[in-house]
Write an enzyme that holds these catalytic residues in place. Structure first.
Site: not given
Length: 265
Positions: A114, A223, A101, A103
């Site tokens: 990202f 991740h 989702d 930031y």
């Protein structure tokens, strides 16, 4: 690429609407209060995703986000919610990079997973991405975190949830966005040409069930979060693996080197 429209004075989830190809409001196939997709989305995405606007969850999702925006700070801003689709039309998708989702800090997210707006301090995950990027393909780290140059080359930078309440990660999970973005993943999966799916972390890897690994390439990894990067993200060489898969399919590799200066659309 045209400039994005500024958000309206009174925002709702999908203010920029069109009647084509969505049925008119009195069409019984359209659930009450169901908004259309933004008119400035590429035609390929509108064709693929328009059927989702006929389903009951879509109207529920729109009402939820509108109510959130009325009382809370919701990110990213209205005009940026669908940017992943604007930057990378369906027919140009070569790679799908999946995030969770946006930031949750105001002024940071702009609709690409990202990626952050020019001038924003690099989040820790993005710093780790840059570190691995340099080690993997020799790309020089840049001072900004604006990743639109990748999106323009065909990297669909999609979050599973397209909105979030400020300061509350995952606060819009389970409200319907996942159904919508699953439909987007299925649309990419339906492409005849091979696509590379880059799935970092357990959440993204749950979407592997939507992908035909016999036709496409799935690259799974740890991740880049500071909580997990040392457990296998560093040294995983995801960027060279993506390019090797593209080259094997006869496609042009991604130029992972970002420009020194962010060029915002």
């Amino acid at each position: 690429m045209g400039k994005k429209k500024p958000p309206p004075a009174t925002a709702s989830l999908f203010d920029d609407m069109t009647d084509d190809p969505v049925p008119p409001p009195d069409d019984p196939a359209l659930p009450p209060d169901a908004p259309a997709l933004p008119a400035d989305l590429p035609a390929s995405w509108r064709k693929a995703l328009d059927p989702e606007t006929r389903l009951p969850y879509w109207a529920d999702l729109a009402r939820f986000v509108a109510a959130e925006r009325a009382t809370q700070t919701v990110l990213p801003p209205e005009a940026d919610v669908f940017n992943a689709f604007r930057f990378t039309p369906l027919e140009r998708v070569e790679v799908l990079l999946l995030g969770q989702d946006p930031y949750p800090t105001p002024g940071v997210a702009h609709g690409l997973c990202f990626s952050v707006r020019p001038g924003v301090r690099l989040p820790a995950s993005l710093r780790n991405i840059y570190r691995e990027l340099e080690a993997d393909v020799g790309a020089k780290p840049v001072a900004h975190g604006y990743l639109a140059a990748w999106a323009r080359q065909g990297v669909l930078m999609l979050n599973a949830c397209l909105t979030v309440r400020a300061g509350e990660p995952n606060s819009h999970a389970g409200k319907g966005w996942e159904k919508f973005t699953d439909a987007a993943i299925r649309a990419v999966n339906a492409r005849e040409r091979p696509v590379v799916f880059l799935l970092w972390g357990s959440y993204a890897q749950k979407k592997e069930k939507l992908i035909d690994a016999g036709r496409h390439v799935v690259i799974k990894g740890v991740h880049p979060s500071p909580l997990s990067a040392d457990k296998g993200f560093f040294g995983s060489k995801p960027f060279s693996k993506v390019n090797a898969a593209l080259a094997a399919a006869g496609e042009k590799p991604i130029d992972w080197q970002l420009p020194d200066v962010a060029q915002e659309d």
